[in-house]
Design a protein around this motif. Structure first.
Motif, PDB file in Angstrom:
ATOM      1  N   GLY A   1      87.356 -22.962 116.350  1.00  6.52           N
ATOM      2  CA  GLY A   1      88.562 -22.471 115.462  1.00  6.52           C
ATOM      3  C   GLY A   1      89.980 -23.149 115.986  1.00  6.52           C
ATOM      4  O   GLY A   1      90.831 -23.375 115.195  1.00  6.52           O
ATOM      5  N   GLY A   2      89.955 -23.485 117.169  1.00  2.20           N
ATOM      6  CA  GLY A   2      91.338 -24.205 117.709  1.00  2.20           C
ATOM      7  C   GLY A   2      91.585 -25.612 116.923  1.00  2.20           C
ATOM      8  O   GLY A   2      92.515 -25.905 116.527  1.00  2.20           O
ATOM      9  N   MET A   3      90.575 -26.275 116.915  1.00  2.00           N
ATOM     10  CA  MET A   3      90.717 -27.655 116.181  1.00  2.00           C
ATOM     11  C   MET A   3      91.051 -27.808 114.621  1.00  2.00           C
ATOM     12  O   MET A   3      91.754 -28.252 114.180  1.00  2.00           O
ATOM     13  CB  MET A   3      89.268 -28.299 116.250  1.00  2.00           C
ATOM     14  CG  MET A   3      88.881 -28.822 117.661  1.00  2.00           C
ATOM     15  SD  MET A   3      87.668 -30.478 117.633  1.00  2.00           S
ATOM     16  CE  MET A   3      86.430 -29.263 117.057  1.00  2.00           C
ATOM     17  N   CYS A   4      90.423 -26.327 114.108  1.00  2.00           N
ATOM     18  CA  CYS A   4      90.553 -26.256 112.519  1.00  2.00           C
ATOM     19  C   CYS A   4      92.109 -25.841 112.584  1.00  2.00           C
ATOM     20  O   CYS A   4      92.801 -26.222 111.352  1.00  2.00           O
ATOM     21  CB  CYS A   4      89.617 -25.132 111.990  1.00  2.00           C
ATOM     22  SG  CYS A   4      89.657 -24.821 110.318  1.00  2.00           S
ATOM     23  N   MET A   5      92.232 -25.023 113.383  1.00  2.00           N
ATOM     24  CA  MET A   5      93.902 -24.297 113.344  1.00  2.00           C
ATOM     25  C   MET A   5      94.954 -25.556 113.342  1.00  2.00           C
ATOM     26  O   MET A   5      95.882 -25.639 112.662  1.00  2.00           O
ATOM     27  CB  MET A   5      94.076 -23.383 114.555  1.00  2.00           C
ATOM     28  CG  MET A   5      95.489 -22.423 114.237  1.00  2.00           C
ATOM     29  SD  MET A   5      95.481 -21.356 113.001  1.00  2.00           S
ATOM     30  CE  MET A   5      96.303 -22.154 111.654  1.00  2.00           C
TER      31      MET A   5
ATOM     32  N   TRP B   1      93.908 -18.096 106.644  1.00  2.10           N
ATOM     33  CA  TRP B   1      94.724 -16.743 106.346  1.00  2.10           C
ATOM     34  C   TRP B   1      95.884 -17.046 107.232  1.00  2.10           C
ATOM     35  O   TRP B   1      97.050 -16.782 106.756  1.00  2.10           O
ATOM     36  CB  TRP B   1      93.998 -15.573 106.829  1.00  2.10           C
ATOM     37  CG  TRP B   1      94.777 -14.404 106.409  1.00  2.10           C
ATOM     38  CD1 TRP B   1      94.419 -13.536 105.314  1.00  2.10           C
ATOM     39  CD2 TRP B   1      95.663 -13.916 107.179  1.00  2.10           C
ATOM     40  NE1 TRP B   1      95.406 -12.644 105.184  1.00  2.10           N
ATOM     41  CE2 TRP B   1      96.053 -12.521 106.369  1.00  2.10           C
ATOM     42  CE3 TRP B   1      96.255 -13.868 108.418  1.00  2.10           C
ATOM     43  CZ2 TRP B   1      97.072 -11.869 106.759  1.00  2.10           C
ATOM     44  CZ3 TRP B   1      97.348 -13.177 108.870  1.00  2.10           C
ATOM     45  CH2 TRP B   1      97.685 -12.098 108.145  1.00  2.10           C
ATOM     46  N   ILE B   2      95.859 -17.556 108.371  1.00  2.00           N
ATOM     47  CA  ILE B   2      96.773 -17.580 109.483  1.00  2.00           C
ATOM     48  C   ILE B   2      97.872 -18.654 108.523  1.00  2.00           C
ATOM     49  O   ILE B   2      99.022 -18.678 108.600  1.00  2.00           O
ATOM     50  CB  ILE B   2      96.502 -17.930 110.684  1.00  2.00           C
ATOM     51  CG1 ILE B   2      95.780 -16.626 111.433  1.00  2.00           C
ATOM     52  CG2 ILE B   2      97.706 -18.269 111.771  1.00  2.00           C
ATOM     53  CD1 ILE B   2      94.992 -16.939 112.799  1.00  2.00           C
ATOM     54  N   ALA B   3      97.200 -19.712 108.432  1.00  2.00           N
ATOM     55  CA  ALA B   3      97.976 -21.102 107.879  1.00  2.00           C
ATOM     56  C   ALA B   3      98.804 -20.417 106.579  1.00  2.00           C
ATOM     57  O   ALA B   3     100.000 -20.774 106.404  1.00  2.00           O
ATOM     58  CB  ALA B   3      97.110 -22.046 107.619  1.00  2.00           C
ATOM     59  N   GLU B   4      98.194 -19.759 105.739  1.00  2.00           N
ATOM     60  CA  GLU B   4      98.940 -19.100 104.586  1.00  2.00           C
ATOM     61  C   GLU B   4      99.975 -18.405 104.758  1.00  2.00           C
ATOM     62  O   GLU B   4     101.117 -18.384 104.165  1.00  2.00           O
ATOM     63  CB  GLU B   4      97.697 -18.636 103.628  1.00  2.00           C
ATOM     64  CG  GLU B   4      96.957 -19.571 103.051  1.00  2.00           C
ATOM     65  CD  GLU B   4      95.705 -19.202 102.189  1.00  2.00           C
ATOM     66  OE1 GLU B   4      95.587 -17.698 102.273  1.00  2.00           O
ATOM     67  OE2 GLU B   4      94.975 -19.976 101.816  1.00  2.00           O
TER      68      GLU B   4
END
Length: 552
Positions: free
Chosen positions: A29-33, A458-461
């Motif tokens: 998750g952290g790497m993707c974020m 979702w967070i990025a958007e």
């Protein structure tokens, strides 16, 4: 702060780093974020307690460590290059291969430079005036960030060992969740394993092959099914790579976020002979097939017990000693209400003359001693003790950081009676603080990598929406948080899952609130809800405007 540039300054208390976003955790998750936010032009600082990427797979190096989700599911879908360049060797990958995959992805995406490793965030506090987060690390550094994203995962803080005399044992002691990076030998030794959840079930057969004697300390027996792992045929791998888009789309539209077989068939819709044949077929195929044989096992207690009794019968067929077999048979809770386990020769290990089951329900551990483990009836001398006692799940990693929100309100106070949030993504009173895969979402009930991608998107958007509209903060509204928690509770009441004493409800940690903290409506429904919230102008969230334009 923008365009991927970090600002640093030094003061009397050490270095201060100013960034757009702080991401805590370097698991999937952290790497993707970090990858998503960097691609949006934000400056990002990742912090990771371990010495490298991989999250739980950086730490979990115990004997037999293996993922119980299929490799083709437990991998990123957002990068076509990674999908095509990486090739899994087994249907269920072992820890070294998963860690190698995490490192491959980090290198392919050039993520390492955005993380600071061997560093733990000790506190994070929202500055009401400047409307940003101020985090402090165990190195005495300070990080100021507009957005704080917790990528700490549902299972990352090991449960404390609650036995008296924990420091008295003079032999070797190992914790499954913090296993040494160097090889550990069990040859010629008397070994004890405490815990028979998914971790203990993976450890036992491997250690049993090497140890002189192995004592398995079991309190609550788990239901476990044969994994029947196998190498992946190159032709099959090529087929998967050709059809990844369709496979990923299918996974996102299932209740588990994966492509394992799932039936819509209730157990009582087929005759007793037919359901027996179906169970025998699924058991023979192994892996996750058995989980999807019937659709109503977590809502119909009678159907659940029929399947549970089938599995108990299989235990009796494998384990030769009738008394040992009976003690290994789980009773008193629904099958699959505890995390379902997959194993390779777990029950078979108890047929070995050097393997001994210690039933803690009958003879509980009193304390650890210099020489081993003392139960009520005896002292068992050991050379090595392995603690496979699990995690402080869902909330432990968040509460390990002293988080203070608006007005200095503490997360530990907000969560005193159990985790609360809206969508498992954000909380009232904690502006610009996001969670990727923790409490109040599907978490352990779904494919975590698929969920990580869904939530990072979702967070990025949401952050992109804020920056385009000059919005300084986003915060869940109290009413929407209440409604979400009521929805989680209503779903739980329809399910058999809360009826087991598991980490799902906090039962494995003394003094922890007993609350079922997972959304059990299925990953696909959860995704639809999150998308609907966004489409409705971020329904249930409140925003504050920026005092000055934000660069985008």
């Amino acid at each position: 702060m923008s365009d991927g540039n970090l600002m640093q300054s030094s003061g009397k208390n050490g270095r201060t780093t100013q960034v757009d976003a702080l991401v805590i955790g370097a698991g999937f998750g952290g790497m993707c974020m970090v990858h998503r936010l960097r691609g949006m032009g934000l400056s990002v600082q990742g912090i990771e307690a371990g010495g490298g990427v991989g999250g739980v797979w950086y730490w979990n190096r115990y004997p037999g460590a293996r993922c119980d989700l299929m490799s083709i599911d437990y991998s990123y879908s957002f990068s076509e290059e990674i999908q095509q360049e990486w090739t899994w060797s087994e249907q269920f990958a072992a820890q070294p291969e998963i860690l190698a995959y995490a490192n491959f992805a980090a290198d392919r995406l050039d993520l390492r430079k955005l993380f600071q490793f061997n560093t733990r965030v000790e506190s994070a506090e929202f500055d009401d005036v400047r409307r940003l987060w101020v985090a402090r690390t165990d190195r005495g550094e300070m990080i100021e960030a507009t957005y704080c994203i917790m990528a700490t995962g549902p299972l990352s803080i090991p449960k404390e060992v609650g036995f008296e005399g924990a420091n008295d044992f003079k032999g070797e002691i190992y914790y499954a969740a913090r296993w040494p990076h160097a090889p550990v030998s069990f040859a010629g030794k008397r070994v004890g394993v405490v815990g028979t959840g998914s971790t203990g079930i993976q450890i036992v057969p491997v250690v049993a092959e090497e140890a002189d004697e192995l004592f398995v300390f079991q309190r609550t027996p788990s239901f476990t099914m044969p994994m029947r792992n196998k190498p992946l045929d190159p032709e099959y791998v090529a087929q998967v790579k050709r059809h990844y888009p369709a496979l990923r789309a299918s996974a996102r539209n299932t209740a588990i976020g994966g492509v394992r077989p799932i039936s819509s068939r209730p157990l009582f819709s087929v005759t007793p002979q037919e359901r027996l044949e179906l169970m025998e077929d699924s058991w023979a195929r192994g892996g996750l097939a058995f989980l999807g044989t019937f659709s109503d096992l977590l809502t119909n207690s009678e159907a659940n017990e029929i399947v549970a009794e089938f599995v108990r019968g299989k235990i009796g067929e494998v384990v030769k000693d009738p008394d040992t077999a009976e003690r290994l048979k789980p009773r008193g809770y629904p099958i699959f209400a505890r995390r379902p386990c997959l194993d390779t020769n777990y029950y078979e290990a108890f047929n070995q003359p050097n393997v001994h089951l210690v039933d803690l329900l009958e003879d509980p551990i009193v304390r650890l001693t210099e020489r081993g483990v003392r139960t009520q009836a005896r002292e068992i001398e050991l050379d090595v003790l392995i603690m496979a006692t699990g995690y402080d799940g869902l909330t432990g990693a968040m509460l390990a950081v002293d988080i203070k929100g608006r007005g200095g309100s503490r997360l530990s106070d907000k969560w005193r009676d159990g985790a609360r949030s809206y969508l498992g993504l954000a909380m009232e009173g904690f502006p610009n603080l996001f969670m990727i895969c923790g409490a109040n979402g599907p978490a352990a009930l779904a494919n975590i990598v698929t969920l990580d991608e869904q939530n990072t998107d979702w967070i990025a958007e949401c952050i992109d929406h804020m920056r385009r509209n000059q919005l300084a903060t986003v915060e869940a509204e109290a009413a929407s948080e209440d409604q979400w928690m009521a929805a989680i509770s209503a779903l739980a009441e329809k399910s058999l899952m809360p009826k087991a004493n598991t980490w799902y409800v906090g039962a494995n940690v003394a003094g922890k609130p007993r609350v079922f903290s997972l959304y059990s409506g299925g990953f696909n429904k959860y995704r639809e809800i999150c998308e609907a919230v966004t489409a409705d102008g971020y329904r249930g969230f409140s925003f504050e405007r920026s005092q000055s334009p934000v660069e985008v």
